[in-house]
Design a protein around this motif. Structure first.
Motif, PDB file in Angstrom:
ATOM      1  N   ASN A 103       0.780  -1.249   0.000  1.00 18.59           N
ATOM      2  CA  ASN A 103       0.000   0.000   0.000  1.00 18.59           C
ATOM      3  C   ASN A 103       0.804   1.288   0.000  1.00 18.59           C
ATOM      4  N   SER A 104       2.106   1.195   0.210  1.00 16.69           N
ATOM      5  CA  SER A 104       2.900   2.426   0.366  1.00 16.69           C
ATOM      6  C   SER A 104       4.357   2.117   0.060  1.00 16.69           C
ATOM      7  N   GLY A 105       5.144   3.200   0.036  1.00 15.27           N
ATOM      8  CA  GLY A 105       6.571   3.032  -0.214  1.00 15.27           C
ATOM      9  C   GLY A 105       7.265   2.252   0.889  1.00 15.27           C
ATOM     10  N   THR A 106       6.988   2.643   2.113  1.00 12.83           N
ATOM     11  CA  THR A 106       7.705   1.985   3.214  1.00 12.83           C
ATOM     12  C   THR A 106       7.354   0.495   3.284  1.00 12.83           C
ATOM     13  N   GLU A 107       6.124   0.151   2.946  1.00 13.91           N
ATOM     14  CA  GLU A 107       5.759  -1.278   2.934  1.00 13.91           C
ATOM     15  C   GLU A 107       6.467  -2.032   1.812  1.00 13.91           C
ATOM     16  N   SER A 140      20.337   8.713   2.517  1.00 14.01           N
ATOM     17  CA  SER A 140      19.233   7.916   1.966  1.00 14.01           C
ATOM     18  C   SER A 140      17.921   8.219   2.691  1.00 14.01           C
ATOM     19  N   PHE A 141      16.811   7.941   1.999  1.00 17.97           N
ATOM     20  CA  PHE A 141      15.491   7.937   2.651  1.00 17.97           C
ATOM     21  C   PHE A 141      14.719   6.758   2.088  1.00 17.97           C
ATOM     22  N   HIS A 142      14.321   5.820   2.963  1.00 15.87           N
ATOM     23  CA  HIS A 142      13.601   4.639   2.495  1.00 15.87           C
ATOM     24  C   HIS A 142      12.253   4.454   3.175  1.00 15.87           C
ATOM     25  N   GLY A 143      11.875   5.345   4.097  1.00 11.77           N
ATOM     26  CA  GLY A 143      10.563   5.221   4.722  1.00 11.77           C
ATOM     27  C   GLY A 143      10.635   5.276   6.227  1.00 11.77           C
ATOM     28  N   ARG A 144       9.490   5.034   6.875  1.00  9.30           N
ATOM     29  CA  ARG A 144       9.358   5.359   8.298  1.00  9.30           C
ATOM     30  C   ARG A 144       9.022   4.172   9.187  1.00  9.30           C
ATOM     31  N   ILE A 192      19.943   1.170  -2.627  1.00 11.46           N
ATOM     32  CA  ILE A 192      20.367   2.397  -3.322  1.00 11.46           C
ATOM     33  C   ILE A 192      19.172   3.065  -3.999  1.00 11.46           C
ATOM     34  N   GLU A 193      19.042   4.389  -3.827  1.00 13.39           N
ATOM     35  CA  GLU A 193      18.161   5.179  -4.695  1.00 13.39           C
ATOM     36  C   GLU A 193      19.080   5.678  -5.820  1.00 13.39           C
ATOM     37  N   ALA A 194      18.794   5.310  -7.061  1.00 16.80           N
ATOM     38  CA  ALA A 194      19.670   5.747  -8.164  1.00 16.80           C
ATOM     39  C   ALA A 194      19.762   7.270  -8.165  1.00 16.80           C
ATOM     40  N   GLY A 197      16.092  11.142  -3.400  1.00 14.43           N
ATOM     41  CA  GLY A 197      15.026  12.137  -3.433  1.00 14.43           C
ATOM     42  C   GLY A 197      15.079  13.075  -2.240  1.00 14.43           C
ATOM     43  N   GLU A 198      14.629  12.577  -1.072  1.00 11.82           N
ATOM     44  CA  GLU A 198      14.635  13.425   0.132  1.00 11.82           C
ATOM     45  C   GLU A 198      16.044  13.905   0.445  1.00 11.82           C
ATOM     46  N   GLY A 199      17.039  13.118   0.040  1.00 11.84           N
ATOM     47  CA  GLY A 199      18.444  13.465   0.292  1.00 11.84           C
ATOM     48  C   GLY A 199      18.928  14.628  -0.560  1.00 11.84           C
ATOM     49  N   CYS A 225      17.134  -1.502  -5.622  1.00 12.83           N
ATOM     50  CA  CYS A 225      16.995  -0.100  -6.046  1.00 12.83           C
ATOM     51  C   CYS A 225      15.641   0.426  -5.603  1.00 12.83           C
ATOM     52  N   ASP A 226      15.659   1.441  -4.765  1.00 11.22           N
ATOM     53  CA  ASP A 226      14.430   2.094  -4.302  1.00 11.22           C
ATOM     54  C   ASP A 226      14.022   3.121  -5.357  1.00 11.22           C
ATOM     55  N   GLU A 227      12.935   2.829  -6.071  1.00 17.02           N
ATOM     56  CA  GLU A 227      12.454   3.707  -7.157  1.00 17.02           C
ATOM     57  C   GLU A 227      11.142   4.376  -6.760  1.00 17.02           C
ATOM     58  N   ILE A 228      10.920   4.493  -5.463  1.00 17.66           N
ATOM     59  CA  ILE A 228       9.633   5.003  -4.979  1.00 17.66           C
ATOM     60  C   ILE A 228       9.409   6.451  -5.417  1.00 17.66           C
ATOM     61  N   GLN A 229      10.458   7.243  -5.434  1.00 17.78           N
ATOM     62  CA  GLN A 229      10.335   8.632  -5.893  1.00 17.78           C
ATOM     63  C   GLN A 229      10.753   8.796  -7.357  1.00 17.78           C
ATOM     64  N   ALA A 230      11.771   8.062  -7.788  1.00 14.72           N
ATOM     65  CA  ALA A 230      12.337   8.284  -9.133  1.00 14.72           C
ATOM     66  C   ALA A 230      11.695   7.410 -10.201  1.00 14.72           C
ATOM     67  N   ALA A 254       6.038   3.080  -5.575  1.00 13.85           N
ATOM     68  CA  ALA A 254       4.812   3.473  -4.861  1.00 13.85           C
ATOM     69  C   ALA A 254       4.291   4.770  -5.461  1.00 13.85           C
ATOM     70  N   LYS A 255       4.697   5.878  -4.879  1.00 13.51           N
ATOM     71  CA  LYS A 255       4.113   7.214  -5.130  1.00 13.51           C
ATOM     72  C   LYS A 255       3.163   7.357  -6.334  1.00 13.51           C
ATOM     73  N   PRO A 256       3.654   7.369  -7.606  1.00 13.01           N
ATOM     74  CA  PRO A 256       2.734   7.687  -8.712  1.00 13.01           C
ATOM     75  C   PRO A 256       1.954   6.479  -9.221  1.00 13.01           C
TER      76      PRO A 256
HETATM   77  C1  LIG Z   1      12.902   7.045  -2.079  1.00 13.43           C
HETATM   78  C2  LIG Z   1      11.785   6.832  -1.115  1.00 13.43           C
HETATM   79  N1  LIG Z   1      11.648   5.638  -0.515  1.00 13.43           N
HETATM   80  C3  LIG Z   1      10.645   5.405   0.343  1.00 13.43           C
HETATM   81  C4  LIG Z   1       9.716   6.370   0.670  1.00 13.43           C
HETATM   82  C5  LIG Z   1       8.605   6.067   1.633  1.00 13.43           C
HETATM   83  O1  LIG Z   1       7.385   6.035   0.959  1.00 13.43           O
HETATM   84  P1  LIG Z   1       5.989   6.188   1.762  1.00 13.43           P
HETATM   85  O2  LIG Z   1       5.952   7.571   2.311  1.00 13.43           O
HETATM   86  O3  LIG Z   1       4.935   5.899   0.740  1.00 13.43           O
HETATM   87  O4  LIG Z   1       6.012   5.150   2.843  1.00 13.43           O
HETATM   88  C6  LIG Z   1       9.837   7.628   0.076  1.00 13.43           C
HETATM   89  C7  LIG Z   1       8.892   8.715   0.443  1.00 13.43           C
HETATM   90  O5  LIG Z   1       9.157   9.872   0.293  1.00 13.43           O
HETATM   91  C8  LIG Z   1      10.885   7.874  -0.831  1.00 13.43           C
HETATM   92  O6  LIG Z   1      11.037   9.058  -1.430  1.00 13.43           O
END
Ligand SMILES: Cc1ncc(COP(=O)(O)O)c(C=O)c1O
Length: 417
Positions: A103-107, A140-144, A192-194, A197-199, A225-230, A254-256
């Protein structure tokens, strides 16, 4: 409810997790948001990279209307066609073989972390030497959630919740020697986020990503590769790793993905998928018929409207205009990013905050990340006329000129462009 009533109710009733801007948006149209007074805002953030097709896209409205009349939710105990159709589209575009929906990026990241640990366990049972440690990158940012936050570099996100998932070590960004030094057979996965994003919209170097690929391949560790934002077209390719000619073992989206409905996905190779059996992982809501139907419509629309090409062209124009701005204003230290994932780095955090605030007063939504970085994640349908509006507004702000008129919005009426 009016803005002041909402503010008062939230202040009393909600967990204070967000610092919201004092604007009450009530609808959207194309690349514009409209507030309760009827003022229009040019949206260059798109719900932090979610609303890729903008607001009110007919393909999304149609998919929601049709599917909601048939079936919104179904437990994962039964079949519906949405997951199979969407998985077909995602695997064809990613070069990966199998998908898990959530349901989300972090999941999606939690699924990736669990798969990676399970796969390392499988390899150990087959006689290989491989540990349980993850390498992630600085910034890096991968979620919460407790796993993905453990792989998120900024101390402030992890510290109040310790102990988070143990066994994560951070590698200096783009430092190949540090990556080589920290990699060993103890490592089961490298995250790795290629393009971070938040970084601060920071692309990893080709050498760094290909070294991560070579090292992980040598031991059986997984490259994630975390492609949640890119991902999903934001950089002009379906996946940002495709700019690098590297195929990871695992990727997350996730996101889009579902046009604003919550949907995440973890994709992996057939080889890694050997580690998962029925009952090991799952979710109640993930991959429901409504979210999947909308995601299929999003991917088909990106293709039919040739939005990957458009993102590349619009991104090139946007970047070029930002580079001109950087030549003119010494406060801009750097222009970074790919496609419509762009940023300018400013020489002071206070100035970056003030500029983002001034843009909002001029009814242009952008955001500040990583203290000194102004970030642009607009809808993929953004046109050059809107890019000009935004860059001209930035130019006036950097020049210290008091805006003569509001740049983007017109009260009530429809804005050209
Ligand atoms: C690269 C990346 N990974 C993971 C997440 C976490 O996604 P979510 O907020 O949908 O849990 C984000 C959210 O900004 C993100 O940019």
């Amino acid at each position: 409810m009016r803005l002041d009533e909402i503010k008062a109710a939230e202040a009393k009733l909600l967990l204070p997790t967000y610092e919201r801007n004092p604007i009450h948006f009530v609808e959207g149209e194309g690349v514009y948001l409209v507030d309760e007074k009827g003022d229009r805002y040019l949206d260059l953030l798109s719900g932090i990279g979610v609303n890729a097709l903008g607001y009110g896209h007919p393909a999304i409205e149609k998919a929601i209307a049709e599917q909601s009349r048939k079936l919104i939710h179904l437990s994962n105990l039964f079949f519906h066609e949405g997951q199979a159709k969407l998985a077909q589209l995602l695997t064809e575009r990613s070069g990966l073989d199998r998908v898990f929906f959530c349901n989300s990026g972090t999941e999606a990241m939690e699924a990736a972390l669990k798969l990676t640990r399970a796969y390392a366990g499988l390899l150990r049972s087959e006689g290989k030497t491989i540990g349980t440690k993850f390498l992630a990158l600085e910034n890096s940012f991968h979620g919460r959630t407790m796993g993905s936050v453990a792989a998120t570099h900024k101390e402030k996100y992890r510290e109040p919740f310790q102990p988070v998932m143990p066994d994560v070590e951070f590698v200096r960004f783009n430092d190949v020697a540090d990556l080589r030094a920290k990699f060993s057979s103890d490592v089961c996965g490298v995250l790795i986020e290629a393009i971070q994003g938040e970084g601060g919209i920071r692309p990893v170097s080709k050498e760094f990503l290909s070294t991560a690929r070579e090292l992980t391949r040598s031991t059986g560790a997984l490259l994630i590769c975390d492609e949640i934002q890119a991902g999903l077209g934001r950089t002009g390719k379906w996946f940002a790793y495709q700019h690098y000619d590297v195929r990871p073992d695992v990727t997350t989206l996730a996101k889009p993905l579902a046009g604003g409905l919550p949907l995440g996905a973890m994709l992996c190779t057939e080889e890694a998928a050997r580690a998962i059996h029925p009952g090991m992982h799952g979710t109640t809501f993930g991959g429901g018929p409504l979210a999947c139907a909308v995601a299929v419509a999003v991917i088909e629309t990106i293709e039919q409207e040739k939005l990957l090409e458009h993102v590349t062209d619009a991104g090139t124009y946007f970047r070029q205009r930002l580079e001109e701005l950087a030549k003119k204003h010494a406060a801009i230290l750097d222009v970074r990013g790919l496609g419509l994932m762009l940023a300018v780095e400013i020489d002071s955090a206070d100035k970056a905050k003030q500029i983002a605030g001034e843009m909002l007063r001029q009814r242009i939504v952008i955001n500040r990340t990583s203290e000194t970085v102004l970030r642009f994640l607009p809808p993929f349908i953004l046109g050059n006329a809107e890019i000009d509006i935004a860059v001209d507004a930035l130019d006036a702000i950097f020049s210290g000129q008091a805006p003569q008129e509001v740049a983007a919005g017109t009260t009530g009426g429809k804005h050209v462009g």
